[in-house]
Design a protein around this motif. Structure first.
Motif, PDB file in Angstrom:
ATOM      1  N   VAL A   1       0.680  -1.020   0.003  1.00 61.56           N
ATOM      2  CA  VAL A   1      -0.110   0.323   0.020  1.00 61.56           C
ATOM      3  C   VAL A   1       1.440   1.147   0.104  1.00 61.56           C
ATOM      4  N   ASN A   2       0.526   2.245  -0.980  1.00 64.58           N
ATOM      5  CA  ASN A   2       1.323   3.688  -0.937  1.00 64.58           C
ATOM      6  C   ASN A   2       0.326   4.669  -0.219  1.00 64.58           C
ATOM      7  N   ILE A   3       0.730   5.302   0.273  1.00 65.52           N
ATOM      8  CA  ILE A   3      -0.454   6.525   1.221  1.00 65.52           C
ATOM      9  C   ILE A   3       0.596   7.296   0.989  1.00 65.52           C
ATOM     10  N   LEU A   4      -0.508   8.732   0.630  1.00 69.45           N
ATOM     11  CA  LEU A   4       0.541  10.527   0.206  1.00 69.45           C
ATOM     12  C   LEU A   4      -0.941  10.745   1.221  1.00 69.45           C
ATOM     13  N   ILE A   5       0.160  11.534   2.380  1.00 69.06           N
ATOM     14  CA  ILE A   5      -0.647  12.412   2.964  1.00 69.06           C
ATOM     15  C   ILE A   5      -0.533  14.187   2.560  1.00 69.06           C
TER      16      ILE A   5
ATOM     17  N   TRP B   1       2.006  19.088   3.588  1.00 69.66           N
ATOM     18  CA  TRP B   1       2.836  17.918   3.992  1.00 69.66           C
ATOM     19  C   TRP B   1       3.659  17.529   2.453  1.00 69.66           C
ATOM     20  N   ASN B   2       2.400  16.853   1.694  1.00 68.83           N
ATOM     21  CA  ASN B   2       3.237  16.011   0.730  1.00 68.83           C
ATOM     22  C   ASN B   2       3.632  15.224   1.381  1.00 68.83           C
ATOM     23  N   GLU B   3       3.748  14.375   2.058  1.00 70.02           N
ATOM     24  CA  GLU B   3       4.376  12.681   2.352  1.00 70.02           C
ATOM     25  C   GLU B   3       3.735  11.526   1.874  1.00 70.02           C
TER      26      GLU B   3
ATOM     27  N   PRO C   1     -12.398  19.775  10.316  1.00 72.38           N
ATOM     28  CA  PRO C   1     -11.202  20.025   9.845  1.00 72.38           C
ATOM     29  C   PRO C   1     -11.550  18.727   8.585  1.00 72.38           C
ATOM     30  N   MET C   2     -10.712  18.918   8.134  1.00 73.70           N
ATOM     31  CA  MET C   2     -10.258  17.688   6.875  1.00 73.70           C
ATOM     32  C   MET C   2      -9.350  17.868   6.172  1.00 73.70           C
ATOM     33  N   LEU C   3      -8.841  15.841   5.968  1.00 75.67           N
ATOM     34  CA  LEU C   3      -7.381  15.274   5.475  1.00 75.67           C
ATOM     35  C   LEU C   3      -7.365  15.480   4.202  1.00 75.67           C
ATOM     36  N   ASN C   4      -6.267  15.416   3.593  1.00 77.15           N
ATOM     37  CA  ASN C   4      -6.851  15.137   2.123  1.00 77.15           C
ATOM     38  C   ASN C   4      -5.632  14.138   2.417  1.00 77.15           C
ATOM     39  N   VAL C   5      -5.680  13.118   1.015  1.00 79.45           N
ATOM     40  CA  VAL C   5      -5.104  12.339   1.109  1.00 79.45           C
ATOM     41  C   VAL C   5      -5.216  11.089  -0.146  1.00 79.45           C
ATOM     42  N   LYS C   6      -4.057   9.921  -0.278  1.00 81.35           N
ATOM     43  CA  LYS C   6      -3.963   9.475  -1.329  1.00 81.35           C
ATOM     44  C   LYS C   6      -3.751   8.400  -1.126  1.00 81.35           C
ATOM     45  N   VAL C   7      -4.686   7.478  -1.132  1.00 80.85           N
ATOM     46  CA  VAL C   7      -4.459   5.857  -0.742  1.00 80.85           C
ATOM     47  C   VAL C   7      -4.505   4.738  -1.951  1.00 80.85           C
ATOM     48  N   THR C   8      -3.449   3.800  -2.600  1.00 87.33           N
ATOM     49  CA  THR C   8      -3.936   2.839  -3.414  1.00 87.33           C
ATOM     50  C   THR C   8      -2.760   1.054  -3.321  1.00 87.33           C
ATOM     51  N   VAL C   9      -3.917   0.368  -3.404  1.00 91.25           N
ATOM     52  CA  VAL C   9      -3.054  -1.278  -3.691  1.00 91.25           C
ATOM     53  C   VAL C   9      -2.429  -1.276  -4.440  1.00 91.25           C
ATOM     54  N   ARG C  10      -1.613  -1.566  -4.050  1.00 94.65           N
ATOM     55  CA  ARG C  10      -0.178  -2.705  -5.653  1.00 94.65           C
ATOM     56  C   ARG C  10      -1.157  -3.560  -5.722  1.00 94.65           C
TER      57      ARG C  10
END
Length: 428
Positions: A261-265, A309-311, A372-381
């Protein structure tokens, strides 16, 4: 006559060296003694090889055992027919009594082999261990600080002991130092970590300890995370201290696979203020639910309610189908406990699919007037690879269909051309 008790006579003794025989003269004329220094890794490798074939535990290696050592290193395959004479000559050239090799004699031979066969020696260690940092250590000195260093070793194998440098006057040391198992690790072995306070005039004082079982790192991807440590018995009554140690351990025999899993915060917005200046110092943690060793955290952004952040983070090779992901945003407090600003759990069904999840999450917070809101991206290989394979398959089908149609069109054109030619010849 002088009395016997008077002055004792002194006689000069002349030491006559024993003449050398023919073999000794030839050796003196044709050999040269040199002192060499081998690295810590090479010394550990040499000791490991010697001990593996010292079956009688006599600290002596017979001729046959040396042959097996050299064969184990791959020299038989590298040398072919010349291996047998080489093994015999290597033993004779380094054994003082022509019967056994001592550890030092074996290290001399090992050093020469390292120079001649750098692709074979030193061997790759079994483990790579990185000790990053510790937090929450108890004080050990009158200044309220400590001079900590960390030791690590395979449980029950004291020869594998290694030690970090000493960090003075701190309760949050940072090392980022790498170590190996010194060729002592076997599957099932656990790793012991101890943190001591350095005392110049005496042995170090144990501050805290922890053990990492083999099952946590003997796997593709190894282990990377924070270990909870236990205070030493002498400090067990201290309250308010919960020391942790951040490390990574990898078994080098396992190739490093890509993460599951790749997670971008990316960012957060609309966070509630936590400081008197009406701002916060936010950072975000991410973790697979109920799997604390997967925890990661972003950097701290000072004095803002809309941090960017973009981490990127991964599952640290621990994701399983059905796992959900927890995000928490905190306000960093240098002198006290961090304040929770908001949290949310991203359900597995939201991201275990093609394209994953990409967007805003509403953070739950005790401050009802804030949203409050949190913007993320999560993908499963696994999902992305399946989608890519499906797209590739569909593209291949389209290409095949296009090729079939083109072939049919070409065949029809040729048939028409042949008909027209035949008709023209008939008229002629």
């Amino acid at each position: 006559h002088f009395p016997a008790m008077a002055t004792a006579s002194r006689t000069a003794k002349t030491v006559v060296s024993k003449p050398q025989n023919c073999a000794q003269r030839i050796e003196a004329a044709t050999t040269r003694k040199t002192q060499v220094i081998i690295s810590e890794l090479q010394a550990a490798d040499a000791d490991s090889l010697f001990n593996r074939y010292d079956f009688e535990r006599t600290a002596l290696l017979p001729r046959g055992s040396l042959t097996e050592v050299l064969r184990d290193l791959g020299l038989a395959e590298a040398m072919g027919p010349g291996f047998g004479p080489f093994a015999q000559l290597a033993f004779d050239a380094h054994s003082a009594d022509s019967h056994f090799l001592t550890p030092n004699e074996f290290k001399q031979l090992y050093h020469r082999l390292c120079q001649e066969y750098p692709k074979l020696l030193p061997r790759q260690p079994n483990l790579k261990v990185t000790v990053y940092s510790a937090k929450g250590l108890p004080p050990a000195d009158i200044n309220g600080k400590a001079d900590p260093y960390c030791t690590l070793q395979i449980v029950g194998k004291p020869k594998t002991l290694s030690q970090t440098s000493i960090k003075e006057k701190t309760l949050e040391p940072r090392w980022s130092e790498e170590f190996t198992d010194k060729y002592g690790y076997e599957e099932g072995d656990s790793l012991a970590f101890d943190i001591y306070d350095y005392d110049k005039g005496s042995a170090g004082d144990l501050l805290c300890s922890c053990t990492l079982p083999s099952k946590e790192f003997h796997r593709p991807g190894g282990f990377e995370g924070t270990l909870q440590m236990t205070l030493s018995p002498d400090l067990g009554k201290l309250k308010g201290y919960s020391p942790t140690l951040r490390v990574s351990v990898s078994v080098l025999a396992f190739p490093e696979p890509p993460p599951n899993v790749n997670i971008l915060i990316r960012s957060a917005e609309g966070l509630p203020p936590a400081d008197p200046n009406g701002k916060s110092d936010p950072f975000c943690t991410v973790m697979i639910v109920n799997k604390p060793y997967t925890k990661g955290l972003t950097s701290i952004k000072q004095r803002t309610l809309d941090p960017v952040w973009n981490e990127s983070f991964t599952d640290k090779h621990r994701y399983e189908v059905g796992d959900s992901i927890q995000f928490k945003v905190w306000d960093y407090d240098k002198t006290g406990e961090n304040d929770l600003l908001g949290e949310v759990i991203l359900d597995n069904s939201k991201f275990h699919k093609e394209g994953g999840f990409d967007g805003d999450l509403n953070l739950q917070t005790s401050e009802t007037k804030y949203a409050p809101m949190l913007n993320v991206k999560v993908t499963v290989r696994e999902c992305e690879e399946a989608a890519a394979a499906s797209r590739a398959g569909q593209a291949a089908l389209r290409e095949a269909e296009e090729a079939r149609l083109a072939a049919e069109t070409a065949a029809a054109a040729m048939a028409k051309e042949a008909e027209e030619k035949a008709a023209a010849e008939g008229e002629a």
